[in-house]
Write a protein that holds these residues in place. Sequence first.
Motif, short mmCIF file in Angstrom:
data_model
loop_
_atom_site.label_atom_id
_atom_site.label_comp_id
_atom_site.label_asym_id
_atom_site.label_seq_id
_atom_site.Cartn_x
_atom_site.Cartn_y
_atom_site.Cartn_z
N VAL A 31 -14.16 53.10 16.72
CA VAL A 31 -15.61 53.22 16.94
C VAL A 31 -16.35 52.17 16.12
O VAL A 31 -17.31 51.56 16.58
N ALA A 32 -15.89 51.96 14.87
CA ALA A 32 -16.55 50.98 13.99
C ALA A 32 -16.46 49.58 14.58
O ALA A 32 -17.44 48.82 14.57
N ASP A 33 -15.29 49.21 15.09
CA ASP A 33 -15.14 47.87 15.69
C ASP A 33 -16.07 47.70 16.88
O ASP A 33 -16.71 46.64 17.05
N THR A 34 -16.16 48.72 17.73
CA THR A 34 -17.05 48.65 18.89
C THR A 34 -18.50 48.53 18.45
O THR A 34 -19.28 47.74 18.99
N PHE A 35 -18.87 49.32 17.44
CA PHE A 35 -20.23 49.28 16.92
C PHE A 35 -20.57 47.90 16.37
O PHE A 35 -21.64 47.34 16.66
N MET A 36 -19.66 47.32 15.58
CA MET A 36 -19.93 46.01 14.99
C MET A 36 -19.98 44.91 16.05
O MET A 36 -20.79 43.99 15.97
N GLN A 48 -18.11 40.84 8.51
CA GLN A 48 -16.92 40.94 7.68
C GLN A 48 -17.16 41.84 6.47
O GLN A 48 -16.27 42.59 6.04
N GLN A 49 -18.37 41.80 5.92
CA GLN A 49 -18.70 42.67 4.80
C GLN A 49 -18.66 44.13 5.22
O GLN A 49 -18.17 44.99 4.48
N TRP A 50 -19.17 44.41 6.41
CA TRP A 50 -19.10 45.78 6.94
C TRP A 50 -17.64 46.22 7.03
O TRP A 50 -17.28 47.29 6.53
N ARG A 51 -16.83 45.40 7.65
CA ARG A 51 -15.44 45.77 7.86
C ARG A 51 -14.70 45.90 6.51
O ARG A 51 -13.94 46.85 6.30
N ASN A 52 -14.92 44.97 5.61
CA ASN A 52 -14.22 44.99 4.33
C ASN A 52 -14.55 46.25 3.52
O ASN A 52 -13.66 46.88 2.94
N THR A 53 -15.83 46.61 3.47
CA THR A 53 -16.20 47.79 2.69
C THR A 53 -15.63 49.07 3.30
O THR A 53 -15.16 49.95 2.59
N LEU A 54 -15.63 49.16 4.62
CA LEU A 54 -15.13 50.37 5.27
C LEU A 54 -13.61 50.48 5.19
O LEU A 54 -13.07 51.57 4.96
#
Length: 408
Positions: free
Chosen positions: A108-113, A127-133
């Motif tokens: 879901v996160a990948d689709t959202f981003m 990338q910051q979103w993905r790295n923190t999550l």
Amino acid sequence: MARAINRLSARTVQTLTEPGRHADGDGLYLVVDEGGGKRWVYLYRLAGRRREMGLGPLRTVSLAQAREQAGRARALAAQGQDPVEARQAAAPLPESEPARTAPTFGQVADTFMDSRAADWRNAKHRQQWRNTLTTYAADLWVKPVSEIETPDVLAALRPIWREKPETATRVRGRIERILDAAKVEGHREGENPARWRGHLEHTLPKPGKLSRGHHTAMPYAEVPAFLTSLRERPGDSARALELLILTAARSGEIRGMRADEADLESAVWTVPAERMKGGRTHRVPLSRAALDLLAPRLAAIGQDDLVFTNTKGGMLSDMVFEALYRRAKVDGVTTHGFRSSFRDWVGDETEFPREIAEAALAHLVGDEVELAYGRGDALEKRRQLMDLWASFVAAESGAASRKASRSR
């Protein structure tokens, strides 16, 4: 020879902290993630291919229950059936509801981003979103989004809520937005377990009251004893933290270090500008202790390889250092704080000028005129300083409290 089974005990699974897979036998493993989460997996072969079946987190699935599940899965695999497919087929569903599998939080996160990529300033923001999550919510990333509840969110936030308040606040907000998106898409129901107002605010302290700015530092007089105990621990995370202390570098600079950045002959580590906070290339003089640590590692890897890696060969997470502090029973210390320990030692125990100390930390000092004329990086003076620091933390310089007398 028969393979050993039932290698783990109930106490062992509770106390294990080393990231990686820990075998119980016959394909059952307890996986300890970089962030400290623990989960069960069963590995098996079917039609010549190795497959993995998740059995649930340790907090809800005991050792005995994991063995029972693995036993049932093993029996199915022996009959040529895929236990994962069998489990999915056996899941009860109302006749009126079409069969479907809830996506994971990560999906879901990948689709959202992806859907918001055009609205964000640049690829770095995504990338910051993905790295923190993936770093701070690693257990959520692989969990079906429909199963995430408040305890799961708190398990991700509590380890960083006080130590990294700004990061923790961002992570909470991002989790909330992903779960909101999942609800809109029909993947979950009910209230959002990551919401702040009227929910988490009653459990976690308000962000405004958290400490900000300074990183808790270990008193420099205690660093030699800590380094001695650290050297007794195996693994890349311990060696990375040891080099971080010896060089007074930042966590990201150490974790991202590649073999071709270190020149053992000239005893210099060159950190490229793109990995420096200030965006400027930084040369780090390597003490004898740092060279002794790096030499055998560099001899065993390629020029483009990371010097320190996790169990999967990727970059270490910042969380692995926190795991080291827990195992060493050291409370209230942050990784960045070792830079403060170094800076306090320079000011209290040496006669090196402020400019040299700040240059060792890759800080820019002075106004525009001073910076324009101070183009050199005082490498050799900093080498004297880092050699003295290495001697101090290695307890090679005699009494730790003695004033350093090295000439500037």
